[in-house]
Design an enzyme around this catalytic site. Structure first.
Site, mmCIF file in Angstrom:
data_model
loop_
_atom_site.group_PDB
_atom_site.id
_atom_site.type_symbol
_atom_site.label_atom_id
_atom_site.label_comp_id
_atom_site.label_asym_id
_atom_site.label_seq_id
_atom_site.Cartn_x
_atom_site.Cartn_y
_atom_site.Cartn_z
ATOM 1 N N HIS A 189 -0.736 9.129 -11.264
ATOM 2 C CA HIS A 189 -2.098 9.600 -11.030
ATOM 3 C C HIS A 189 -2.791 9.964 -12.334
ATOM 4 O O HIS A 189 -3.952 9.604 -12.563
ATOM 5 C CB HIS A 189 -2.094 10.819 -10.103
ATOM 6 C CG HIS A 189 -3.432 11.467 -9.976
ATOM 7 N ND1 HIS A 189 -4.403 10.999 -9.116
ATOM 8 C CD2 HIS A 189 -3.986 12.514 -10.633
ATOM 9 C CE1 HIS A 189 -5.486 11.743 -9.251
ATOM 10 N NE2 HIS A 189 -5.255 12.669 -10.156
ATOM 11 N N ARG A 333 -10.931 -1.727 0.876
ATOM 12 C CA ARG A 333 -9.603 -1.636 1.483
ATOM 13 C C ARG A 333 -9.632 -0.620 2.616
ATOM 14 O O ARG A 333 -10.107 0.500 2.441
ATOM 15 C CB ARG A 333 -8.559 -1.220 0.435
ATOM 16 C CG ARG A 333 -7.144 -1.125 1.008
ATOM 17 C CD ARG A 333 -6.120 -0.861 -0.081
ATOM 18 N NE ARG A 333 -6.211 0.486 -0.616
ATOM 19 C CZ ARG A 333 -5.501 0.931 -1.663
ATOM 20 N NH1 ARG A 333 -4.665 0.095 -2.272
ATOM 21 N NH2 ARG A 333 -5.628 2.157 -2.096
ATOM 22 N N GLU A 432 1.605 -6.629 -1.243
ATOM 23 C CA GLU A 432 2.368 -5.582 -1.928
ATOM 24 C C GLU A 432 3.754 -5.410 -1.335
ATOM 25 O O GLU A 432 4.586 -4.684 -1.877
ATOM 26 C CB GLU A 432 1.603 -4.253 -1.899
ATOM 27 C CG GLU A 432 1.073 -3.884 -0.531
ATOM 28 C CD GLU A 432 0.006 -2.797 -0.590
ATOM 29 O OE1 GLU A 432 0.027 -1.977 -1.512
ATOM 30 O OE2 GLU A 432 -0.854 -2.782 0.316
ATOM 31 N N ASP A 456 2.768 -1.316 -5.946
ATOM 32 C CA ASP A 456 3.792 -1.242 -4.903
ATOM 33 C C ASP A 456 4.701 -2.465 -4.892
ATOM 34 O O ASP A 456 5.901 -2.350 -4.623
ATOM 35 C CB ASP A 456 3.146 -1.064 -3.533
ATOM 36 C CG ASP A 456 2.863 0.395 -3.205
ATOM 37 O OD1 ASP A 456 3.481 1.266 -3.833
ATOM 38 O OD2 ASP A 456 2.027 0.661 -2.323
ATOM 39 N N CYS A 503 -5.262 -6.370 -7.866
ATOM 40 C CA CYS A 503 -5.906 -5.066 -8.022
ATOM 41 C C CYS A 503 -4.937 -3.992 -8.492
ATOM 42 O O CYS A 503 -5.287 -2.821 -8.595
ATOM 43 C CB CYS A 503 -6.573 -4.625 -6.725
ATOM 44 S SG CYS A 503 -5.453 -4.505 -5.317
#
Length: 574
Positions: A189, A333, A432, A456, A503
């Site tokens: 993050h 999304r 993913e 992911d 992305c």
């Protein structure tokens, strides 16, 4: 010198502010009976000061991160006005002759234990809020300055174990010019936030907080991952020259804002931005984004006490559509909650492996009331711009078909209500989950596009938690297994005449761009601050030469070997 993971490009020189994780310890003292009133008055004065600080933080959060993020701090303010909480503190002062610090610490521990013992997940989450508020009140009582309010005319570099969303909401972007953290990788993050803010960051330094003190002079090189504490004058001069060169380079990049993204031999690709809230689209536009490749809508749902309704979501999606012109795509999304992103008010069950559990499209297919509300809002907003829908974490053709059937039902509802929407809206999915990558040939027949979510995909492919430093050697976007999956997905999309984008954070990595171009990637979506740097790089690349380079790279045995090959044969020659 200390070396960590280079998380956000650039160099910054400034003073350290160390954000320690340990709880503020109250100075436990007894008071005389005649001082009880004075102590209660001191408590009240600091309650007012704390409330005022939170109001300031709330307003900053609303400006910098959005209205809903600001409302997080309204809940914090309510604790300072709770008669039961404050009454217990005053009773401790009066009956046990404790100083205010001790009384606050004792009552905080009592209430936290009470909240954590409740069955209701939402109430258990309030324990963290109470710790935060009580810690701020204790710092005020003890006269300890808050890191967000320290006055400095010099650039500030935050040194922390890690940074949370609430931490970033409090930072003054005019003063804070860099991050340094003990843990994390490029997809943590704090790293993503640093790139969003456009400031240098180095993460995963181990125990930097133990070696740094407030006021230390730091050099942070977010390009190499190097951090220097109290360096000699000669090194400072050397880095100041590097900063001047970087500033000139950024001026050159800004000349590319309105240009198309094209290679030296004329091959066109699309450079898009990842955003988390409507206001981010404004910055993406200023940085020359040709599209929004990922709108993370979960941020509309987080930091609040109930689900956003259809109208609120519609206005958010419409705002992004109106920021971008009609020709620029906006890939929205659908709700991607689960894993490390929780919604306490949904009371979701605790899971042993939340990243592999009840999340994203799995949650939406089960909770169709939530899913349909979001789809209605997205479809309504599609009348205002080139909006596309993207499902997260699709693992099978069955899930894709289920999601599309629900979408078809929502479309029919809107038609019957005579609500306008784009009947030709594109509907794609993220790749993913390795299962989706392996069956991309089947999925490409029914999805309008793919967007590869490498954050992911890498951790699932390598069975390596991307936040765990002990297995970070496995979390490698250049690993041949990962690259072969990416190649297969792109080729599967192209065989069906569909486009493939990316992305994940890999899309903005300099060494990955030539490789991904050679593999045929059509769209690169990244932090807005990376767009102009990648656009400049494209102008020095020859697409016709990259296909063979990518093919050779995939024959190599390791991610390190692949990176070295790309660097030596392509990047070093630019």
């Amino acid at each position: 010198m200390y070396t960590g993971t280079a998380a956000s490009h650039g160099i910054v020189l400034g003073r350290a502010i160390v954000k320690l994780e340990e709880t503020v310890t109250a100075l436990r003292q007894k008071i005389e009976p005649q001082h009880v009133i004075d102590e209660i008055n001191r408590l009240k004065d600091n309650l007012k000061a704390t409330h005022h600080q939170l109001e300031t933080i709330k307003q900053q959060a609303m400006v910098n991160m959005g209205e809903e993020e600001g409302r997080i701090f309204e809940a914090h303010q309510l604790f300072l006005q709770d008669p039961e909480f404050i009454g217990e503190i005053e009773a401790k002062i009066t009956n046990e002759l404790l100083n205010a610090e001790s009384a606050v610490a004792d009552v905080k521990d009592l209430f936290v234990a009470m909240f954590e013992g409740m069955d209701n997940e939402y109430m258990r989450e309030r324990a963290a809020d109470l710790r935060d508020v009580s810690g701020r009140l204790l710092r005020n009582l003890l006269g300890i300055k808050d890191t967000a309010s320290i006055d400095s005319d010099e650039p500030i570099i935050i040194v922390a174990y890690d940074l949370t969303p609430s931490d970033t909401a409090q930072l003054d972007k005019e003063k804070v010019k860099g991050f340094v953290t003990d843990i994390g990788g490029r997809t943590s993050h704090s790293a993503i936030m640093a790139r969003t803010m456009g400031i240098p960051a180095v993460v995963g330094l181990g125990d930097m907080t133990k070696h740094t003190q407030d006021g230390d002079f730091l050099i942070v090189d977010g390009t190499t991952g190097e951090v220097h504490i109290n360096p000699e004058a000669a090194l400072i001069v050397q880095y100041e020259k590097k900063m001047q060169a970087d500033a000139l380079l950024k001026e050159e990049w800004m000349k590319l804002v309105h240009e198309t993204s094209v290679t030296a031999d004329g091959h066109r690709v699309e450079l898009a931005a990842n955003i988390g809230k409507p206001e981010d689209a404004v910055d993406a536009d200023k940085q020359g984004a040709e599209a929004i490749g990922l709108f993370r809508t979960e941020f509309l749902y987080m930091g609040r006490e109930k689900l956003p309704d259809e109208e609120e979501q519609f206005e958010a999606y419409k705002a992004v559509a109106q920021t971008m012109d009609k020709d620029r795509a906006i890939v929205i999304r659908t709700l991607d909650i689960g894993g490390d992103k929780e919604l306490p008010y949904l009371n979701l069950p605790k899971e042993m492996n939340p990243f592999l559990g009840y999340r994203a499209i799995r949650l939406c297919l089960d909770r169709q009331d939530i899913f349909k509300t979001q789809l209605r809002a997205i479809l309504r907003a599609s009348s205002y711009g080139n909006i596309k829908i993207m499902y997260p974490m699709i693992a099978s053709l069955r899930e894709l078909r289920q999601a599309n059937q629900i979408l078809a039902d929502v479309k029919q509802e809107l038609r019957e209500e005579k609500v306008p929407f784009n009947e030709e809206i594109e509907v794609g999915m993220m790749i993913e989950v390795p299962a989706a990558a392996i069956t991309a040939d089947q999925l490409a027949k029914e999805a309008d596009f793919f967007s590869i979510g490498t954050n992911d995909l890498i951790q699932y492919t390598m069975a390596a938690d991307r936040m765990n430093p002990d297995v970070s050697y496995l979390y490698d976007p250049f690993n041949p297994a990962v690259l072969r999956l990416i190649q297969y997905v792109i080729e599967a999309a192209h065989r069906e005449g569909k486009w493939a984008g990316m992305c994940g954070e890999m899309a903005g990595e300099e060494a990955a761009v030539p490789l991904l171009l050679g593999l045929g990637l059509d769209e690169f979506s990244m932090s807005a601050s990376s767009i102009l740097r990648v656009r400049r790089l494209l102008k020095h690349l020859h697409h016709s030469e990259l296909k063979d380079a990518a093919a050779h790279a995939l024959t190599l045995e390791s991610g390190d070997a692949i990176q070295a090959y790309i660097k030596e044969t392509i990047l070093d020659k630019i």
